[in-house]
Scaffold this motif. Structure first.
Motif, mmCIF file in Angstrom:
data_model
loop_
_atom_site.group_PDB
_atom_site.id
_atom_site.type_symbol
_atom_site.label_atom_id
_atom_site.label_comp_id
_atom_site.label_asym_id
_atom_site.label_seq_id
_atom_site.Cartn_x
_atom_site.Cartn_y
_atom_site.Cartn_z
ATOM 1 N N ARG A 104 0.103 5.409 -12.928
ATOM 2 C CA ARG A 104 -1.126 4.962 -12.264
ATOM 3 C C ARG A 104 -1.328 3.452 -12.462
ATOM 4 O O ARG A 104 -1.759 2.747 -11.539
ATOM 5 C CB ARG A 104 -2.319 5.757 -12.785
ATOM 6 C CG ARG A 104 -2.215 7.261 -12.500
ATOM 7 C CD ARG A 104 -3.557 7.879 -12.207
ATOM 8 N NE ARG A 104 -3.491 9.341 -12.124
ATOM 9 C CZ ARG A 104 -3.068 10.018 -11.069
ATOM 10 N NH1 ARG A 104 -2.622 9.360 -9.999
ATOM 11 N NH2 ARG A 104 -3.042 11.342 -11.066
ATOM 12 N N ASP A 163 0.344 12.311 -9.391
ATOM 13 C CA ASP A 163 -0.376 13.548 -9.075
ATOM 14 C C ASP A 163 0.533 14.767 -9.258
ATOM 15 O O ASP A 163 0.099 15.802 -9.781
ATOM 16 C CB ASP A 163 -0.883 13.516 -7.632
ATOM 17 C CG ASP A 163 -1.990 12.497 -7.419
ATOM 18 O OD1 ASP A 163 -2.606 12.067 -8.415
ATOM 19 O OD2 ASP A 163 -2.218 12.129 -6.251
ATOM 20 N N HIS A 173 0.828 -1.208 0.000
ATOM 21 C CA HIS A 173 0.000 0.000 0.000
ATOM 22 C C HIS A 173 0.866 1.262 0.000
ATOM 23 O O HIS A 173 0.473 2.287 -0.564
ATOM 24 C CB HIS A 173 -0.978 -0.009 1.180
ATOM 25 C CG HIS A 173 -0.354 0.166 2.528
ATOM 26 N ND1 HIS A 173 -0.073 1.400 3.073
ATOM 27 C CD2 HIS A 173 0.044 -0.758 3.441
ATOM 28 C CE1 HIS A 173 0.458 1.237 4.272
ATOM 29 N NE2 HIS A 173 0.553 -0.059 4.515
ATOM 30 N N GLU A 174 2.049 1.193 0.597
ATOM 31 C CA GLU A 174 2.954 2.345 0.580
ATOM 32 C C GLU A 174 3.548 2.554 -0.812
ATOM 33 O O GLU A 174 3.665 3.684 -1.284
ATOM 34 C CB GLU A 174 4.061 2.177 1.624
ATOM 35 C CG GLU A 174 3.583 2.305 3.059
ATOM 36 C CD GLU A 174 4.727 2.256 4.063
ATOM 37 O OE1 GLU A 174 5.898 2.370 3.640
ATOM 38 O OE2 GLU A 174 4.446 2.094 5.259
ATOM 39 N N SER A 196 0.995 1.645 -10.103
ATOM 40 C CA SER A 196 0.444 1.598 -8.753
ATOM 41 C C SER A 196 -0.576 0.476 -8.617
ATOM 42 O O SER A 196 -0.562 -0.296 -7.647
ATOM 43 C CB SER A 196 -0.199 2.949 -8.412
ATOM 44 O OG SER A 196 -0.841 2.905 -7.160
ATOM 45 N N GLN A 214 1.275 6.822 -6.874
ATOM 46 C CA GLN A 214 0.117 7.676 -7.171
ATOM 47 C C GLN A 214 0.442 9.148 -6.889
ATOM 48 O O GLN A 214 0.043 10.038 -7.656
ATOM 49 C CB GLN A 214 -1.091 7.242 -6.348
ATOM 50 C CG GLN A 214 -1.741 5.941 -6.804
ATOM 51 C CD GLN A 214 -2.561 6.102 -8.083
ATOM 52 O OE1 GLN A 214 -2.541 7.138 -8.736
ATOM 53 N NE2 GLN A 214 -3.273 5.056 -8.457
ATOM 54 N N LYS A 215 1.144 9.411 -5.802
ATOM 55 C CA LYS A 215 1.511 10.796 -5.486
ATOM 56 C C LYS A 215 2.464 11.367 -6.535
ATOM 57 O O LYS A 215 2.377 12.550 -6.880
ATOM 58 C CB LYS A 215 2.139 10.865 -4.096
ATOM 59 C CG LYS A 215 1.155 10.676 -2.955
ATOM 60 C CD LYS A 215 1.861 10.672 -1.603
ATOM 61 C CE LYS A 215 0.877 10.412 -0.466
ATOM 62 N NZ LYS A 215 1.556 10.340 0.856
ATOM 63 N N MET A 266 2.134 1.738 -3.576
ATOM 64 C CA MET A 266 1.030 2.253 -4.382
ATOM 65 C C MET A 266 0.810 3.739 -4.138
ATOM 66 O O MET A 266 0.661 4.527 -5.081
ATOM 67 C CB MET A 266 -0.251 1.479 -4.065
ATOM 68 C CG MET A 266 -0.230 0.027 -4.501
ATOM 69 S SD MET A 266 -1.697 -0.886 -3.932
ATOM 70 C CE MET A 266 -2.986 0.003 -4.794
ATOM 71 N N ALA A 267 0.821 4.133 -2.873
ATOM 72 C CA ALA A 267 0.558 5.532 -2.541
ATOM 73 C C ALA A 267 1.645 6.447 -3.077
ATOM 74 O O ALA A 267 1.361 7.535 -3.603
ATOM 75 C CB ALA A 267 0.439 5.677 -1.023
ATOM 76 N N ILE A 268 2.901 6.029 -2.980
ATOM 77 C CA ILE A 268 4.014 6.845 -3.465
ATOM 78 C C ILE A 268 3.930 7.033 -4.974
ATOM 79 O O ILE A 268 4.103 8.143 -5.501
ATOM 80 C CB ILE A 268 5.360 6.212 -3.050
ATOM 81 C CG1 ILE A 268 5.580 6.387 -1.548
ATOM 82 C CG2 ILE A 268 6.525 6.819 -3.848
ATOM 83 C CD1 ILE A 268 6.740 5.587 -1.002
#
Length: 477
Positions: free
Chosen positions: A112, A76, A65-66, A115, A72-73, A68-70
């Protein structure tokens, strides 16, 4: 357009560092200096590798999950700065601003997808009791990251092709060291900035700028680097294979892409698609249309329409929204293409349009009657040049299309499903586009070729397969 040269830093093990010796980055359109980047040394690359050893352990232990979040950020961050990224791509490379915006959009999509694919790195159970005597055993396999990946990237897609290596590497829990093309390093440094701002742990990513002959061998030959992912030319790829030693290799090495146009095709659609596929990014595109085999019954009609559409292609200022095609990456490259075309003409090829050079600009060019012994007929042009051939039937077209040492992608235009499937089965390529040119790709599909076009596959899911290994777990009960 003028740019204040401030001197970019390279991203070495999570830190932005400069060096006294620098490399100028030029705009190929007017040869003005956009910026400078550090000229890394052998010691810099060794430092990056040592840091990546630490980074690989951190990445492997990072929860999915980390990761994935990185990622995605980072996507962004790029989306919020689309104009900066697009202008940088267009300034340092050959792409028009419209082409550059499309590359930025694709890069965001690549990240994306990376991720999302991080959550789908899965194994499966194994029926050990299929073997007599193993009735009391159960188990499974899972995939684990291989460690440190060395990525060597080209100039023609200076952002998205880097993302195609960095995104899957981070998604699968690896550390990665990027050596970007010397002429287009700025976009990859912006990508590193996106990951730094996204919170990627130090040592997981380095972008080391420098000359390939000074730092490339260190990355390729170091035993701690467990995979080399390379996009570039066949000759360079073969040299890397000779030097790399015992490690995984992933290579996309270009092509000499064929397109077949049969008499039952929609000729208007075929012309428009093939012209775009031939001259996108000034023809500096591994998927670019190079050879077009047209059934003789429609050759005159297709040729006339193709030449007319080519002549309408607008060549000029990359920063203008009205421009279709900009310069090649350097004047040296334009001169190389000019020599290839002139060689073909001297041997009997007929120039239908184009064939003119102005500095780094080379006009969209169409040739017919190109002899088989011309370099341009067998090798990758990597420039805005197309060869037209008249063929009596599909079988001849397939035979001639296959008669090169490349096989990345191909296109065929036909409304006959039987003929389409015959081409699908018989063409020696990694991908075939029906009623589209060879120059079509989405970032999630398996991408790669056969013969001299490379080894392995990119496309996020498939790159992750290359960047991981299966580990078997068996319990004796």
């Amino acid at each position: 357009m003028t740019t204040q040269v401030s001197g970019r830093k390279m991203y070495l093990a999570g830190k932005w560092v400069s060096r006294d010796r620098t490399i100028p980055v030029y705009d190929p359109q007017d040869h003005s200096i956009i910026d400078t980047v550090p000229a890394a040394t052998k010691e810099d690359m060794l430092q990056a590798i040592e840091a990546a050893k630490i980074g690989a352990k951190a990445a492997a232990n990072m929860p999915v999950h980390e990761r994935m979040a990185i990622i995605q950020k980072a996507a962004d961050y790029i989306e919020e700065r689309k104009e900066l990224f697009a202008r940088t791509i267009s300034r340092e490379g050959s792409k028009t601003i419209r082409e550059a915006y499309k590359e930025v959009k694709r890069c965001i999509e690549t990240l994306r997808i990376s991720s999302e694919e991080a959550r789908r790195i899965q194994g499966e159970t194994i029926s050990f009791d299929q073997m007599p005597g193993s009735e009391n055993r159960v188990g499974y396999y899972y995939r684990f990251p291989i460690g440190i990946i060395g990525a060597i990237t080209p100039f023609n897609d200076p952002l998205n092709l880097v993302a195609h290596k960095v995104g899957p590497a981070i998604a699968s829990g690896n550390a990665i060291i990027v050596k970007p093309a010397t002429v287009t390093p700025l976009s990859s440094l912006l990508l590193a900035e996106a990951f730094a701002r996204a919170g990627l742990p130090s040592n997981v990513l380095s972008v080391v700028t420098g000359y390939g002959n000074e730092i490339g061998d260190v990355l390729v030959t170091h035993p701690a680097v467990r995979m080399i992912s390379f996009t570039g030319g066949l000759e360079a790829g073969e040299e890397i294979i000779r030097k790399a030693g015992m490690k995984k290799i992933g290579m996309e090495l270009g092509s000499n892409s064929p397109v077949i146009v049969l008499e039952d095709a929609d000729l208007r659609e075929a012309v428009e698609s093939a012209v775009s596929g031939a001259f996108w990014a000034a023809g500096q595109n591994c998927l670019g249309v190079q050879r077009i085999y047209v059934q003789e019954s429609v050759m005159d009609e297709f040729q006339q329409a193709f030449v007319e559409r080519t002549r309408s292609y607008r060549v000029g200022d990359k920063q203008s929204e009205l421009t279709d095609m900009g310069p090649l990456i350097t004047e040296k490259e334009a001169i190389r293409v000019e020599h290839l075309v002139n060689e073909a003409i001297e041997k009997g090829a007929v120039l239908l349009t184009g064939g003119e050079r102005n500095g780094a600009f080379y006009s969209p060019t169409v040739l017919i009657n190109v002899p088989d012994d011309c370099t341009i007929a067998k090798e990758e042009i990597f420039g805005p040049v197309v060869l037209l051939y008249s063929v009596p039937d599909l079988d001849t077209a397939i035979q001639e299309a296959n008669d090169v040492n490349y096989g990345l992608q191909a296109g065929i235009f036909t409304n006959n499903i039987e003929k389409a499937f015959r081409a699908i089965k018989q063409m020696d390529v990694g991908g075939i586009m029906v009623n589209d040119s060879s120059d079509y790709r989405i970032d999630s599909m398996p991408f790669g070729g056969v013969k001299g076009s490379g080894l392995g596959r990119e496309g996020i899911k498939f790159a992750i397969q290359e960047m991981t290994e299966p580990k078997v777990v068996c319990f004796k009960l």
